[in-house]
Design an enzyme around this catalytic site. Structure first.
Site, PDB file in Angstrom:
ATOM      1  CB  CYS A  57      -6.329  -0.051   1.759  1.00 11.80           C
ATOM      2  SG  CYS A  57      -6.725  -1.245   3.023  1.00 11.80           S
ATOM      3  CG  HIS A 338     -10.368  -2.502   0.791  1.00  7.33           C
ATOM      4  ND1 HIS A 338      -9.002  -2.371   0.672  1.00  7.33           N
ATOM      5  CD2 HIS A 338     -10.910  -1.864  -0.272  1.00  7.33           C
ATOM      6  CE1 HIS A 338      -8.734  -1.676  -0.429  1.00  7.33           C
ATOM      7  NE2 HIS A 338      -9.876  -1.356  -1.017  1.00  7.33           N
TER       8      HIS A 338
END
Ligand SMILES: [Zn+2]
Length: 453
Positions: A57, A338
């Site tokens: 990510c 994230h």
């Protein structure tokens, strides 16, 4: 769908009712309606997610931000990078090629299915072995590696000259800055540098004799410490002020003053000498001490429009107002986090959230862009500062291929056109002259594009 993809790039006008050469051609003054790019037309361009390959990510977040950088995207879409591919490393120029391919896929894909960046990942791993495997990495660090890699492959300088040290102490600060910048360009000169690199000036002032020495360094982004305030909320300007505030160097840190020829207590201060077109601001949320890494989740309030950086300029600068177009966010803590991206689509002007854990992008309101997850901010110089270059950056060869679409006009003009007017320092802005008169360049309002002739 396809019709929405076609936008006029250049318009040729025929201002005469008859052919000035007196032949039998007569031009009918019919008004043809052009469809100009509509702000609200929904086209699928650039609105595609990237597949998470396992903790990638950090990479996807940055790739989406770069894909929404209009000039870099166009560089890839028009394959301009191919003409810049550095001859010395043409065989190895695979990173730029994969990056361009990925950008092209993101901007031409008609399906809403997420795209796999695995071929690109293979190349970035080759360039920076640090990114081998599937560990979580720092997005800002990745951005630096990526831009550096792309730059090296499209550097217009094929053999970096050895530049002898020059005595420039007698020059004014402004002249020194220019000199150092030109020296930098003699070695590092690419589309990536055109867009992302600015110049930082650091001034060191001796507390004994008052002598001020200056150093100029290129920067690819600015890492801003997060200013601490009681309320728990700080502004981006607070962080910039914290970054540029005068620092006292004393004790072990004492530098050597070149006039006193001894180590002296000095004050150090940063100012921005040259503003880049794309200003990347990295909020230093992660701090490392000997024991552990920690993360600050302070809410940093940043403007989406008109970030005024003029107070941080070395000299009075007109071109230092920026608009935000992308943000790389980090949620979670140092153990597990994230990355996502919020990007303003350059064609639609609206914000979208790219989250690769869901493989999709979703529209969002601009009021949601600011959050305490914001980590890397991408600003573009406000268009008033460079709209002339951006709006009319058409070279003769580029123009010619569109002229051939109007064969009669082209036939009439082609023998008589010559270069005559140019505006020094502004690439692509040159007028053309023919026997019928001069065709200079003038800035146009979009509305005035549609007219009879
Ligand atoms: Zn001194």
């Amino acid at each position: 769908k396809w019709s929405a993809w076609i936008q006029p790039l250049a318009v040729v006008y025929w201002p005469y009712t008859t052919n000035p050469r007196g032949k039998d051609f007569c031009c009918a003054l019919t008004r043809v309606s052009l469809s100009l790019p509509q702000k609200n037309s929904k086209s699928p361009q650039g609105l595609v997610g990237l597949r998470n390959l396992g903790n990638t990510c950090f990479m996807n977040s940055i790739l989406q931000c770069l894909s929404n950088t209009p000039d870099l995207r166009d560089y890839c879409l028009r394959n301009t990078h191919r003409t810049d591919l550095n001859n010395n490393c043409r065989a190895k120029a695979a990173l730029m090629e994969e990056f361009a391919k990925l950008t092209q896929t993101l901007w031409t894909s008609v399906s809403s299915e997420a795209i796999s960046p695995s071929d690109f990942k293979t190349q970035i791993q080759r360039y920076a072995p640090k990114f081998v495997g599937y560990n979580q990495q720092d997005a800002q660090e990745f951005l630096r590696f990526l831009l550096d890699g792309l730059h090296n492959e499209v550097n217009r300088v094929t053999v970096r000259p050895r530049l002898p040290a020059e005595d420039i102490d007698h020059l004014s600060d402004n002249e020194k800055g220019k000199k150092m910048w030109n020296k930098y360009l003699e070695r590092e000169d690419s589309k990536v540098v055109d867009l992302f690199v600015g110049q930082l000036k650091s001034s060191l002032t001796c507390s004994e004799c008052g002598y001020c020495s200056t150093v100029f360094d290129p920067f690819w982004d600015l890492s801003l410490p997060i200013a601490k305030k009681g309320s728990g909320e700080v502004s981006l300007t607070d962080c910039m002020r914290f970054f540029t505030k005068e620092d006292v160097l004393d004790g072990d840190e004492k530098p050597t003053c070149c006039r006193c020829k001894a180590r002296r207590k000095c004050t150090k201060k940063f100012t921005i000498q040259k503003f880049p077109q794309i200003l990347v601001l990295h909020l230093k949320r992660f701090s490392e001490n000997r024991v552990r890494t920690s993360k600050l989740s302070t809410y940093v309030n940043f403007p989406l429009k008109e970030l005024d950086m003029r107070e941080f300029a070395s000299e009075n600068s007109m071109n230092a107002v920026y608009n935000l177009y992308a943000v790389s966010n980090h949620s979670g803590n140092t153990l597990g986090g994230h990355y996502t991206a919020y990007c303003r689509n350059p064609a639609l002007g609206e914000w979208y959230s790219y989250n690769d854990s869901r493989y999709v992008m979703t529209p969002m309101s601009s009021s949601q862009v600011r959050s305490s997850d914001a980590y890397v901010l991408f600003y573009e110089l406000a268009s008033s500062s460079h709209s002339l270059v951006k709006g009319l950056n058409i070279t003769w060869n580029y123009f010619k291929q569109y002229l051939t679409w109007v064969p009669i006009l082209f036939e009439t003009l082609s023998n008589t056109l010559s270069f005559c007017l140019s505006l020094p320092g502004v690439p692509g802005l040159q007028g053309l002259q023919s026997t019928f008169g001069t065709f200079p360049f003038v800035p146009l309002q979009q509305e005035s594009l549609i007219k009879h002739s």
